[in-house]
Design a protein around this motif. Structure first.
Motif, short mmCIF file in Angstrom:
data_model
loop_
_atom_site.label_atom_id
_atom_site.label_comp_id
_atom_site.label_asym_id
_atom_site.label_seq_id
_atom_site.Cartn_x
_atom_site.Cartn_y
_atom_site.Cartn_z
N THR A 1 -11.44 -7.64 3.19
CA THR A 1 -11.37 -7.26 4.74
C THR A 1 -11.05 -5.89 3.62
O THR A 1 -10.21 -6.01 3.14
CB THR A 1 -10.52 -7.41 5.59
OG1 THR A 1 -11.25 -9.21 6.10
CG2 THR A 1 -9.83 -6.10 6.15
N PRO A 2 -11.81 -4.64 3.76
CA PRO A 2 -11.06 -3.91 2.93
C PRO A 2 -9.60 -2.83 4.25
O PRO A 2 -9.47 -2.85 5.12
CB PRO A 2 -11.36 -2.16 3.20
CG PRO A 2 -12.96 -2.70 4.21
CD PRO A 2 -12.73 -4.51 4.77
N PHE A 3 -8.13 -3.43 3.34
CA PHE A 3 -7.08 -2.85 4.77
C PHE A 3 -6.56 -1.52 3.83
O PHE A 3 -6.13 -1.35 3.03
CB PHE A 3 -6.09 -4.07 3.80
CG PHE A 3 -6.17 -5.45 4.55
CD1 PHE A 3 -5.63 -5.95 5.41
CD2 PHE A 3 -6.80 -6.63 3.42
CE1 PHE A 3 -5.26 -7.33 5.29
CE2 PHE A 3 -7.35 -7.66 3.77
CZ PHE A 3 -6.36 -8.18 4.89
N ARG A 4 -6.79 -0.94 4.64
CA ARG A 4 -6.78 0.62 5.01
C ARG A 4 -5.51 1.14 5.76
O ARG A 4 -5.67 0.64 7.07
CB ARG A 4 -7.92 1.53 5.09
CG ARG A 4 -8.92 1.68 4.17
CD ARG A 4 -10.30 1.83 4.66
NE ARG A 4 -12.01 1.31 3.90
CZ ARG A 4 -13.05 1.05 3.71
NH1 ARG A 4 -13.26 1.12 5.41
NH2 ARG A 4 -13.50 0.86 3.09
N PHE A 5 -4.65 2.25 5.04
CA PHE A 5 -3.85 2.64 5.75
C PHE A 5 -3.23 4.39 5.75
O PHE A 5 -3.59 4.28 4.44
CB PHE A 5 -2.13 1.48 5.94
CG PHE A 5 -2.13 0.44 5.87
CD1 PHE A 5 -1.95 -0.49 6.84
CD2 PHE A 5 -2.88 -0.75 4.65
CE1 PHE A 5 -2.30 -1.98 6.45
CE2 PHE A 5 -2.83 -1.96 4.58
CZ PHE A 5 -2.70 -2.64 5.83
N ASN A 6 -2.58 4.75 7.20
CA ASN A 6 -2.79 5.60 7.09
C ASN A 6 -1.13 6.10 6.39
O ASN A 6 -0.09 5.79 7.17
CB ASN A 6 -2.48 6.17 8.27
CG ASN A 6 -2.10 8.10 7.77
OD1 ASN A 6 -1.47 8.48 7.75
ND2 ASN A 6 -3.29 8.61 8.56
N ILE A 7 -1.22 6.50 5.40
CA ILE A 7 0.34 6.87 4.56
C ILE A 7 0.97 8.36 4.35
O ILE A 7 0.06 8.62 3.54
CB ILE A 7 0.76 5.74 3.05
CG1 ILE A 7 -0.30 4.47 3.14
CG2 ILE A 7 2.19 6.21 2.30
CD1 ILE A 7 0.98 3.52 4.05
N GLN B 1 -2.28 10.23 4.17
CA GLN B 1 -3.18 9.78 3.65
C GLN B 1 -3.89 8.17 3.87
O GLN B 1 -2.86 7.30 3.06
CB GLN B 1 -2.86 9.73 1.75
CG GLN B 1 -2.54 11.51 1.26
CD GLN B 1 -3.67 12.80 1.55
OE1 GLN B 1 -4.28 12.12 0.71
NE2 GLN B 1 -3.26 13.79 1.83
N TRP B 2 -5.56 8.21 3.15
CA TRP B 2 -5.56 6.89 4.04
C TRP B 2 -5.40 5.70 2.26
O TRP B 2 -5.99 6.44 1.01
CB TRP B 2 -6.95 6.99 4.38
CG TRP B 2 -7.06 7.10 5.61
CD1 TRP B 2 -7.70 8.41 5.95
CD2 TRP B 2 -6.94 6.56 6.64
NE1 TRP B 2 -7.13 8.89 7.49
CE2 TRP B 2 -7.27 7.24 8.18
CE3 TRP B 2 -6.35 5.08 7.14
CZ2 TRP B 2 -6.87 6.60 9.28
CZ3 TRP B 2 -5.88 4.13 8.30
CH2 TRP B 2 -6.54 5.72 9.21
N VAL B 3 -4.40 5.10 2.77
CA VAL B 3 -4.91 4.36 1.50
C VAL B 3 -5.04 2.61 1.15
O VAL B 3 -5.11 2.46 2.33
CB VAL B 3 -3.45 3.84 1.14
CG1 VAL B 3 -2.63 3.31 -0.74
CG2 VAL B 3 -2.21 5.53 0.52
N GLU B 4 -5.85 2.48 0.24
CA GLU B 4 -6.51 1.06 0.79
C GLU B 4 -6.20 0.28 -0.84
O GLU B 4 -5.80 0.00 -1.00
CB GLU B 4 -8.04 1.07 0.56
CG GLU B 4 -8.73 -0.36 0.33
CD GLU B 4 -10.26 0.43 0.73
OE1 GLU B 4 -10.88 -0.96 -0.25
OE2 GLU B 4 -10.57 0.94 1.40
N ALA C 1 0.99 -1.02 0.29
CA ALA C 1 0.08 0.24 -0.45
C ALA C 1 1.09 1.07 -0.07
O ALA C 1 0.85 2.08 -0.25
CB ALA C 1 -0.33 0.14 0.92
N ALA C 2 1.71 1.48 0.33
CA ALA C 2 2.86 2.68 0.95
C ALA C 2 4.10 2.57 0.23
O ALA C 2 4.20 3.66 -0.59
CB ALA C 2 3.78 1.95 1.94
N SER C 3 3.51 1.44 -1.20
CA SER C 3 4.72 1.71 -2.33
C SER C 3 3.97 2.62 -3.51
O SER C 3 3.16 2.01 -3.97
CB SER C 3 4.78 0.15 -2.50
OG SER C 3 6.10 0.08 -3.58
N PRO C 4 5.28 3.06 -4.31
CA PRO C 4 4.99 3.89 -5.62
C PRO C 4 4.34 2.89 -6.95
O PRO C 4 3.37 3.15 -7.65
CB PRO C 4 5.83 4.57 -6.53
CG PRO C 4 7.10 4.88 -4.36
CD PRO C 4 6.94 3.42 -3.83
#
Length: 358
Positions: free
Chosen positions: A221-227, A230-233, A197-200
């Protein structure tokens, strides 16, 4: 050799999500290749509506690489022949299992690419003497030959635990098109999903569940992270599973239902989560965690044997047999969840395979 690229239509299917069964090995009672049944299995997966097959993987038995057995190229070639003979009018992803030290992995990748395979599923098991840096260099060497399907394998069957930074660097490698997460560990699973999720390259890498104990939960499951504020799923698209080597037409139906639920966020997911419990119960009988997964491959074979797709549960390693009580457990889940098997489909399928069964 020139680097193999993934065809756009196959890349699109991989991202959309599909069912990729891990192809077993069909043997006779004297533990020789049963060519007709091997081809029968390939035809079954094609007829089931799967979006691909993974051949030469754990379910195909790593012993096929033993020089005394020497079946690796044979089973890869046979599966490809069946796909070509089917003359499919839909995308179908052929995945070749790749393992061993760097030299072996590179040689297997070259062979798989020459046979027409689209992606290499790169196992990192059995290389405890390799550092994470060594494994990344090995991955780059294989990725220079063909697209790579990463593979996080659980320690109980020969895998190891990797750091988050390993997956950060792994995701940055060009030609990584997917990662199979089979860590059987939620913390390790999150490491992979968060790193991607954090990768370009997050939109270029499809995540596939190999967590047989959490298949449906992974997929809905929606996997959501604050990167970086910004919230990235990032979600699992499909599955590459030994569990989906059985009852495959039902697995295809299941993934279609999951996709419909994912597309409608207002849909109640409780029924699917409950079904996930049933699927995990089924998997426990087949993969044999009660005996440290000793009977996982014979468990797959036993279901296929009951359906008439295989003649027996024989493995190349004579010690790999059903564990005590495992057959009874398989009978229990067959009785408890009759809606989950595809016996009727298989019966109809077998009636059309007279050239292999006559």
């Amino acid at each position: 050799m020139e680097q193999k690229k993934l065809k756009p239509v196959l890349a699109a299917l991989l991202q959309e999500g599909t069912v990729i069964p891990a192809h077993p090995l069909a043997l006779t009672a004297d533990r020789k290749l049963d060519e007709k049944r091997q081809r029968l299995l390939s035809r079954y997966y094609i007829a089931s509506g799967a979006g691909g097959m993974a051949v030469g993987v754990h379910s195909t038995q790593f012993e096929i690489r033993d020089p005394k057995i020497n079946l690796y190229e044979t089973v890869l070639r046979m599966a490809m022949q069946e796909v070509e003979s089917a003359n499919l009018q839909r995308p179908f992803i052929m995945v070749a299992g790749i393992c061993g030290p760097t030299d072996q992995a590179v040689a297997e990748a070259k062979l798989a690419a020459s046979l027409g395979y689209d992606i290499g599923l790169l196992s990192m098991g059995g290389l405890s003497h390799y550092s994470e840096k060594d494994l990344l260099e090995r991955t780059r060497a294989v990725a220079a030959i063909m697209p790579v399907f990463g593979f996080y394998l659980q320690p109980a069957v020969g895998g190891r635990i990797f750091s988050y930074s390993f997956w950060e660097e792994f995701a940055a490698i060009e030609s990584i098109v997917a990662i199979k997460v089979a860590a059987f560990n939620r913390y390790c699973t999150l490491d992979v999903v968060r790193a991607v999720a954090a990768s370009p390259r997050k939109d270029a890498i499809a995540l596939y569940t190999g967590n047989d104990d959490n298949i449906i939960a992974d997929l809905i499951t929606p996997f959501r992270f604050n990167i970086n504020g910004q919230w990235v799923e990032k979600n699992f698209a499909g599955g590459l599973l030994g569990q989906w080597a059985i009852w495959t037409s039902k697995a295809v139906e299941l993934l279609d239902r999951i996709k419909a639920v994912r597309a409608d966020t207002s849909h109640n997911r409780a029924d699917l989560l409950a079904e996930g419990v049933h699927l995990t119960d089924v998997n426990a009988s087949i993969f044999d965690p009660a005996h440290d997964f000793h009977g996982c491959i014979p468990g797959i074979h036993e279901v296929l044997r009951r359906q008439g797709l295989l003649k027996g549960t024989w493995c190349l390693n004579e010690k790999e047999q059903l564990s005590e009580g495992q057959a009874d457990e398989i009978t229990r889940v067959y009785t408890a969840y009759p809606h989950m098997n595809d016996d009727a489909f298989v019966t109809e399928f077998l009636s059309q395979q007279s050239d292999l069964l006559s």
